[in-house]
Design a protein around this motif. Structure first.
Motif, PDB file in Angstrom:
ATOM      1  N   ASP A 354       0.845  -0.737  -0.289  1.00 58.27           N
ATOM      2  CA  ASP A 354      -0.132  -0.143   0.384  1.00 58.27           C
ATOM      3  C   ASP A 354       0.440   1.461  -0.487  1.00 58.27           C
ATOM      4  N   PRO A 355       0.556   2.795  -0.278  1.00 51.71           N
ATOM      5  CA  PRO A 355       1.449   3.536  -0.585  1.00 51.71           C
ATOM      6  C   PRO A 355       1.948   3.916   1.048  1.00 51.71           C
ATOM      7  N   GLU A 356       1.903   3.210   2.092  1.00 52.46           N
ATOM      8  CA  GLU A 356       2.805   3.442   3.593  1.00 52.46           C
ATOM      9  C   GLU A 356       3.723   2.317   3.087  1.00 52.46           C
ATOM     10  N   SER A 357       3.708   1.554   2.205  1.00 57.26           N
ATOM     11  CA  SER A 357       4.570   0.386   2.374  1.00 57.26           C
ATOM     12  C   SER A 357       4.087  -0.782   3.263  1.00 57.26           C
ATOM     13  N   ALA A 358       3.684  -0.948   3.499  1.00 54.33           N
ATOM     14  CA  ALA A 358       2.749  -2.533   3.914  1.00 54.33           C
ATOM     15  C   ALA A 358       2.526  -3.125   3.041  1.00 54.33           C
ATOM     16  N   THR A 359       3.019  -4.061   3.612  1.00 54.70           N
ATOM     17  CA  THR A 359       3.188  -5.760   2.328  1.00 54.70           C
ATOM     18  C   THR A 359       0.784  -5.683   2.512  1.00 54.70           C
ATOM     19  N   LYS A 360       0.079  -5.483   1.155  1.00 59.21           N
ATOM     20  CA  LYS A 360      -1.094  -6.473   0.998  1.00 59.21           C
ATOM     21  C   LYS A 360      -1.207  -8.015   0.342  1.00 59.21           C
ATOM     22  N   PHE A 361      -0.349  -8.513   0.164  1.00 61.87           N
ATOM     23  CA  PHE A 361      -0.029  -9.594  -1.400  1.00 61.87           C
ATOM     24  C   PHE A 361       1.253  -9.421  -1.252  1.00 61.87           C
ATOM     25  N   SER A 362       1.921 -10.449  -1.043  1.00 60.28           N
ATOM     26  CA  SER A 362       3.318 -11.302  -1.657  1.00 60.28           C
ATOM     27  C   SER A 362       2.480 -12.821  -1.961  1.00 60.28           C
ATOM     28  N   TYR A 363       3.907 -13.530  -2.850  1.00 53.40           N
ATOM     29  CA  TYR A 363       3.660 -14.199  -3.350  1.00 53.40           C
ATOM     30  C   TYR A 363       5.146 -14.714  -3.554  1.00 53.40           C
ATOM     31  N   THR A 364       6.090 -16.145  -2.832  1.00 54.69           N
ATOM     32  CA  THR A 364       6.967 -16.558  -3.368  1.00 54.69           C
ATOM     33  C   THR A 364       7.020 -17.781  -4.087  1.00 54.69           C
ATOM     34  N   TYR A 365       7.755 -17.811  -4.645  1.00 50.97           N
ATOM     35  CA  TYR A 365       7.333 -19.335  -5.815  1.00 50.97           C
ATOM     36  C   TYR A 365       9.180 -19.653  -6.100  1.00 50.97           C
ATOM     37  N   SER A 366       9.236 -20.799  -6.251  1.00 49.74           N
ATOM     38  CA  SER A 366      10.993 -21.363  -5.916  1.00 49.74           C
ATOM     39  C   SER A 366      10.913 -21.778  -7.545  1.00 49.74           C
ATOM     40  N   GLY A 367      12.069 -22.862  -7.584  1.00 45.56           N
ATOM     41  CA  GLY A 367      12.980 -23.674  -8.517  1.00 45.56           C
ATOM     42  C   GLY A 367      12.389 -22.845 -10.435  1.00 45.56           C
ATOM     43  N   ALA A 368      12.431 -23.720 -11.275  1.00 45.02           N
ATOM     44  CA  ALA A 368      12.880 -22.691 -12.377  1.00 45.02           C
ATOM     45  C   ALA A 368      11.644 -23.035 -13.549  1.00 45.02           C
ATOM     46  N   VAL A 369      11.003 -21.858 -13.628  1.00 46.82           N
ATOM     47  CA  VAL A 369       9.705 -21.928 -14.318  1.00 46.82           C
ATOM     48  C   VAL A 369       9.589 -22.210 -15.787  1.00 46.82           C
TER      49      VAL A 369
END
Length: 657
Positions: A354-369
């Motif tokens: 959000d505009p205050e740099s708070a995380t609203k959504f996050s997703y981490t992926y790993s391995g070759a895509v």
């Protein structure tokens, strides 16, 4: 002369001399433009004789020059003026003294009055520009504001606003009262409350200056921020009460007014999420990557000021432009060409802040895509799809994996003991294997070009014309690269590629050990059905690269190179235009042909010489055209030239990872 007159003259002379010793004469007014005049003022109650006194001038870069030396006849009456003019017509007021030496330069001079022994009685101005007055056609005089203050201080002088004797000054008269500058006025128009992260407008209302001077407006917002102008905006990042000050200045006086505003923490909706993102597109990553957002509510959301980012320390954060609206249930895609966010093909984190740099959504992926597959939000997780849909509803299509094994096109008979279980076995040369119908039980012989474990446990390759051997149990006998073996099994196919399926380890018999087979040197455009299963060498430039896949073209046609994870090959760092030399087995999938490198040394940057084309066992029998043979020969010549350092004598052989 009568005694009374003598007595009177003696009294005046004595009084003038006595008063002169008190040195209470000041330079009271200067007309330094047009026809000059100087006015002296006797500040005492007695007449003062100026006999022997001098009036001088001095430019900053010059010597002191005498304007006049007064004689005994010059006496200033008590509390009165002495008017010295350059010419009689300097004013309509009769001059007390006229001297043609009275010349004052417009750039400024220091004027000094000394008594008969050289003691400085008074000075006006300094060695520099005039403190006051104006350079006009007729000139405007510089007047003393305070006779008791220092004449070398600018604060002691002002520009005359009087008109006496037909001059813009007050020669022979009391100086004009200096104009008093009035301070500007105005007030602040602004809200009394606001929220963090929101731009707030502040306006200077009814700003004016009584003297008509121009006014500058400066702001201090109470949090260290500042701005200038009559209408400004400011965004607060913390929640508290601030005192905003507005300063109005006309260059002389300044007026300051204040305004109190209370800022509370802004809350942001939780129904904006990352809906889809593409990290390894087909073609250029820089041109085709994207991150897509979705509004999961029915209400429009202003996402201006929100931010997209990858993991901390990665790409620079992208701030969504102000006033960007996301409609209810709407989807909005942001391409990499706009965000400059480069998501790693081998694993990364994609975030919405959000505009205050708070995380609203996050997703981490790993391995070759895999190339061309996007991550799609589905039931609070992400699924890969071969159909990227930027700006549109997600469409999930399952990707065909490069390493998958499909059902065989022709079922093989159920074995009872070994591959064929009593069926008639046809002994054929490796060159003729592909001429056999599916389901035919055969025996053939070849040299191991890809031993067990290279491409996984179930498949190996034998060279010559080349073919895949498949054993579902994967329990092959011990085999090494270059071993000559006899294989007995059934002809089948997988993903369009012909192969011999065996049922037991005893269906593979090792006959002898030998040297590793050499690859066929071919052009990239030749690779197809004729070379399926063969060990080949290609050389060309990289046209595309992404993850475990890259494409090579020597000018005859583009071919895909895929590095299987089972090989453990560390793909060298490469980019479009790099020259590469690749050795590998030709394989077929539902998407076409590709070359599968076996070992780390099968993938090299640069031109590599010294390889000998494997004898064309059976390849010619499968319909090798003169054109194809010529292309292979040309490729061999190119490699030879490259290995010899052709191109201005510089060797092209490189070994890089």
């Amino acid at each position: 002369m009568s005694g009374a007159l003598l007595a009177t003259l003696f009294f005046v002379s004595a009084a003038a001399t006595r008063a002169g010793s008190e040195r209470n004469v000041v330079i009271n007014e200067l007309m330094w433009d047009a026809t000059e005049y100087v006015e002296l003022l006797n500040t005492t109650n007695e007449a003062i004789s100026l006999n022997g006194w001098t009036l001088t001038r001095q430019k900053p870069d010059g010597d002191e020059k005498i304007i006049i030396t007064f004689d005994e006849e010059v006496i200033i009456p008590a509390a009165d003026f002495l008017l010295i003019e350059k010419k009689e017509e300097a004013s309509a007021i009769a001059a007390d003294v006229i001297t043609s030496s009275l010349t004052l330069v417009n750039s400024g001079e220091l004027v000094t009055l000394r008594d008969e022994v050289g003691t400085v009685i008074d000075q006006a101005n300094q060695l520099g520009s005039w403190f006051a007055g104006e350079n006009t056609t007729e000139g405007v005089a510089m007047e003393r504001a305070d006779a008791g203050a220092s004449g070398t201080s600018a604060a002691s002088w002002h520009t005359s606003v009087g008109t006496v004797g037909e001059r813009n000054g007050t020669p022979g008269a009391v100086n004009s009262a200096p104009a008093i500058n009035q301070p500007p006025t105005g007030e602040i128009t602004a809200p009394e409350t606001g929220t963090t992260g929101t731009a707030i407008t502040f306006m200077a209302k009814d700003v004016q200056d009584p003297d008509g001077d121009s006014v500058t407006v400066a702001w201090s917002f109470g949090d260290g921020g500042s701005a200038t102008g009559t209408e400004v905006t400011h965004t607060y990042s913390s929640a508290e009460t601030f005192v905003v000050s507005m300063s109005m200045s006309d260059g002389v006086n300044e007026t300051e007014v204040a305004h109190t505003i209370t800022i509370t923490k802004r809350t942001y909706v939780d129904h904006v999420a990352i809906n889809e993102f593409l990290v390894n597109p087909t073609g250029s990553d820089a041109d085709n990557e994207f991150i897509e957002l979705i509004n999961t509510s029915d209400d429009e959301v202003d996402i201006g000021g929100w931010q997209l980012d990858d993991k901390e320390g990665g790409s620079s954060t992208y701030t969504i432009p102000s006033d960007t609206k996301l409609s209810g249930r709407g989807i909005l895609s942001f391409p990499r060409t706009e965000t400059k966010i480069a998501l790693n093909n081998s694993g990364d984190t994609v975030r919405l802040l959000d505009p205050e740099s708070a995380t609203k959504f996050s997703y981490t992926y790993s391995g070759a895509v895999p190339e061309g597959q996007s991550h799609n939000r589905e039931n609070d997780t992400f699924t890969l799809s071969t159909t990227p849909t930027p700006g549109e509803a997600n469409k999930i299509t399952s990707p065909p994996a490069d390493d998958e094994e499909d059902e065989e096109a022709t079922p093989s008979p159920t074995p009872s003991d070994g591959a064929v279980g009593g069926a008639t076995i046809v002994s054929v040369s490796l060159a003729d294997v592909r001429k056999q119908r599916g389901g035919t039980a055969i025996t053939t012989e070849g040299v191991v070009s890809a031993p067990p474990g290279v491409f996984g446990d179930t498949s190996i390759y034998i060279a010559g014309s080349g073919i895949q051997i498949y054993f579902r149990q994967g329990e092959y006998p011990t085999l090494a690269l270059g071993d000559t073996i006899t294989v007995t099994g059934t002809m089948t196919s997988s993903l369009g590629e012909a192969r011999i399926k065996i049922a037991a380890a005893t269906d593979v018999v090792m006959k002898s050990h030998g040297t590793p087979p050499q690859p066929h040197a071919v052009s990239t455009g030749e690779i197809g059905e004729r070379l399926e299963g063969s060990l080949v060498l290609i050389q060309g430039t990289v046209t595309k690269t992404s993850g475990a896949t890259f494409y090579v073209d020597d000018g005859s046609g583009e071919i895909k190179v895929f590095i299987k994870s089972a090989t453990g090959i560390d793909k060298p760092r490469m980019r479009r235009g790099n020259l590469v030399t690749i050795i590998g087995v030709v394989s077929q999938t539902t998407t076409g042909y590709r070359v599968l490198p076996r070992f780390q040394d099968d993938v090299r940057l640069g031109g590599v010489a010294g390889f000998t084309s494997f004898p064309a066992t059976g390849i010619g029998d499968r319909g090798t055209s003169l054109q194809a043979k010529g292309a292979a020969l040309a490729a061999g010549i190119v490699m030879l030239l490259l290995g010899l350092g052709y191109r201005s004598g510089e060797p092209l052989l490189t070994w890089q990872k």
